[in-house]
Design an enzyme around this catalytic site. Structure first.
Site, PDB file in Angstrom:
ATOM      1  N   ASN A   9      21.915   6.659  24.546  1.00 39.49           N
ATOM      2  CA  ASN A   9      22.605   7.262  25.434  1.00 39.49           C
ATOM      3  C   ASN A   9      23.402   9.217  25.412  1.00 39.49           C
ATOM      4  O   ASN A   9      23.641   9.155  24.692  1.00 39.49           O
ATOM      5  CB  ASN A   9      24.102   6.096  25.926  1.00 39.49           C
ATOM      6  CG  ASN A   9      24.764   7.591  26.378  1.00 39.49           C
ATOM      7  OD1 ASN A   9      24.485   8.272  27.197  1.00 39.49           O
ATOM      8  ND2 ASN A   9      26.574   7.324  26.552  1.00 39.49           N
ATOM      9  N   LYS A  11      23.974  11.435  26.660  1.00 39.28           N
ATOM     10  CA  LYS A  11      25.512  11.894  27.384  1.00 39.28           C
ATOM     11  C   LYS A  11      25.084  13.468  28.367  1.00 39.28           C
ATOM     12  O   LYS A  11      23.755  13.378  28.533  1.00 39.28           O
ATOM     13  CB  LYS A  11      26.774  11.670  26.207  1.00 39.28           C
ATOM     14  CG  LYS A  11      27.015  10.556  25.290  1.00 39.28           C
ATOM     15  CD  LYS A  11      27.992  10.551  24.873  1.00 39.28           C
ATOM     16  CE  LYS A  11      28.090   9.364  23.936  1.00 39.28           C
ATOM     17  NZ  LYS A  11      29.380   8.935  23.377  1.00 39.28           N
ATOM     18  N   HIS A  98      30.725   2.173  31.276  1.00 39.75           N
ATOM     19  CA  HIS A  98      30.915   3.192  29.988  1.00 39.75           C
ATOM     20  C   HIS A  98      32.360   3.498  29.501  1.00 39.75           C
ATOM     21  O   HIS A  98      32.436   3.641  30.712  1.00 39.75           O
ATOM     22  CB  HIS A  98      29.797   4.308  29.674  1.00 39.75           C
ATOM     23  CG  HIS A  98      30.023   4.569  28.240  1.00 39.75           C
ATOM     24  ND1 HIS A  98      30.628   5.699  27.954  1.00 39.75           N
ATOM     25  CD2 HIS A  98      29.273   4.625  27.286  1.00 39.75           C
ATOM     26  CE1 HIS A  98      30.905   5.583  26.506  1.00 39.75           C
ATOM     27  NE2 HIS A  98      29.139   5.591  26.063  1.00 39.75           N
ATOM     28  N   GLU A 100      33.413   5.921  28.429  1.00 36.93           N
ATOM     29  CA  GLU A 100      34.396   7.483  28.918  1.00 36.93           C
ATOM     30  C   GLU A 100      34.206   7.191  30.670  1.00 36.93           C
ATOM     31  O   GLU A 100      34.939   8.350  30.629  1.00 36.93           O
ATOM     32  CB  GLU A 100      32.509   8.415  28.894  1.00 36.93           C
ATOM     33  CG  GLU A 100      32.950   8.512  27.524  1.00 36.93           C
ATOM     34  CD  GLU A 100      31.646   8.960  25.817  1.00 36.93           C
ATOM     35  OE1 GLU A 100      30.992   9.341  27.410  1.00 36.93           O
ATOM     36  OE2 GLU A 100      32.177   8.570  24.703  1.00 36.93           O
ATOM     37  N   GLU A 170      30.820  -2.100  23.361  1.00 31.43           N
ATOM     38  CA  GLU A 170      31.721  -1.311  22.481  1.00 31.43           C
ATOM     39  C   GLU A 170      33.498  -0.496  22.106  1.00 31.43           C
ATOM     40  O   GLU A 170      33.335  -0.062  23.275  1.00 31.43           O
ATOM     41  CB  GLU A 170      30.880   0.080  23.449  1.00 31.43           C
ATOM     42  CG  GLU A 170      29.327   0.383  23.902  1.00 31.43           C
ATOM     43  CD  GLU A 170      28.866   1.226  23.723  1.00 31.43           C
ATOM     44  OE1 GLU A 170      27.809   2.153  23.513  1.00 31.43           O
ATOM     45  OE2 GLU A 170      29.141   1.916  24.815  1.00 31.43           O
ATOM     46  N   GLY A 176      32.159   7.623  19.410  1.00 31.23           N
ATOM     47  CA  GLY A 176      31.716   9.077  18.507  1.00 31.23           C
ATOM     48  C   GLY A 176      33.270   9.517  17.578  1.00 31.23           C
ATOM     49  O   GLY A 176      32.697  10.870  17.606  1.00 31.23           O
ATOM     50  N   SER A 215      29.261   4.522  17.082  1.00 31.27           N
ATOM     51  CA  SER A 215      28.844   4.901  16.372  1.00 31.27           C
ATOM     52  C   SER A 215      27.096   3.678  14.854  1.00 31.27           C
ATOM     53  O   SER A 215      27.934   3.943  13.947  1.00 31.27           O
ATOM     54  CB  SER A 215      29.779   4.622  14.632  1.00 31.27           C
ATOM     55  OG  SER A 215      30.788   6.131  15.405  1.00 31.27           O
TER      56      SER A 215
END
Ligand code: PEP
Length: 252
Positions: A9, A11, A98, A100, A170, A176, A215
């Protein structure tokens, strides 16, 4: 044996030049052809990435995914991209839910489920992301949260729809941050997700890939992927470094 899948991904990172360089340095030619590999650039870069990969002697087996999709088929939705448009441009996977998107753009479980349905309607594979925040984990709500997120999708698309999905666990606190769930922590949640699929349909539990994301790096991928219910990874930061991504794919 379940499918093994690694998805990068990217991003909102990269320029035309840096992406072209990255693709030229990724090398998937020595990997087991049975492993599915994909990268998810921004919508703007999708066409170029599809083209470069299709011409690549070492990476033509790498598929392209989108990071987001509209839940509607077409119409007055300024700024959105439909699943049909993504399909027309050679996309094969779509990330839905996701963290985010859930956190920064307020996407609800219901919207994520509608996006999953739209993705399937266009013949693409949704990668349904679920995961708990640190506060939810500390309150002992991890399983409750990820199952609620999964159940919302099941409710909308049924067992026949889930058969076409990949699930990605996730943990939000690991995305991140450099902090990875330990293999045991990740396995515990993957087992709970698979158990839920088992309740719906035994064959579904056996065939649905459940990826871990948060991560993932070259140094921890092998231990994570060795867990019985972890079928590969959804990789953010490390997928922007060719050597790391190559090694993570090799670990799968
Ligand atoms: C992600 O964005 O899906 C992700 C897992 O990011 P990172 O690997 O950087 O934690």
């Amino acid at each position: 044996m379940r499918r093994r899948v690694v998805i990068g991904n990217w991003k909102m990172h990269g320029s035309r030049e840096s992406i072209s360089e990255l693709l030229a340095t990724i090398d998937s030619s020595c990997l087991d052809p049975a492993i599915e590999i994909a990268v998810c650039p921004t919508s703007l870069h999708i066409a170029e990435v599809v083209e470069q990969l299709s011409k690549s002697s070492k990476n033509s087996r790498i598929a392209v995914g989108a990071q987001n999709v509209c839940d509607a088929e077409s119409g007055a939705f300024t700024g959105e991209v439909s699943a049909q448009m993504l399909a027309e441009f050679g996309v094969r996977y779509v990330l839905v839910g996701h963290s985010e998107r859930r956190e920064l753009y307020g996407e609800s479980d219901q919207l994520v489920a509608a996006k999953t349905a739209a993705t399937i309607s266009s013949g693409l594979t949704p990668v349904v992301c679920v995961g708990e925040t640190l506060a939810q984990r500390q309150e002992g709500k991890t399983e409750f949260v990820v199952l609620r997120q999964l159940n919302a999708v099941v409710q909308q698309i049924g067992i026949e729809g889930i058969e076409k999905c990949i699930v990605a666990y996730e943990p939000v606190w690991a995305i991140g941050t450099g902090e990875t769930a330990s293999p045991a922590q990740a396995q515990e949640v993957h087992a709970a997700l698979r158990n839920r699929l088992q309740q719906l349909d035994a064959a579904l539990a056996e065939t649905t890939p459940i990826l871990y994301g948060g991560s993932v790096k070259a140094s921890n991928a092998a231990d994570l992927f060795a867990q019985p219910d972890i079928d590969g990874g959804l990789v953010g930061g490390a997928s922007l470094k060719a050597e790391e991504f190559n090694a993570i794919c090799a670990s799968a």
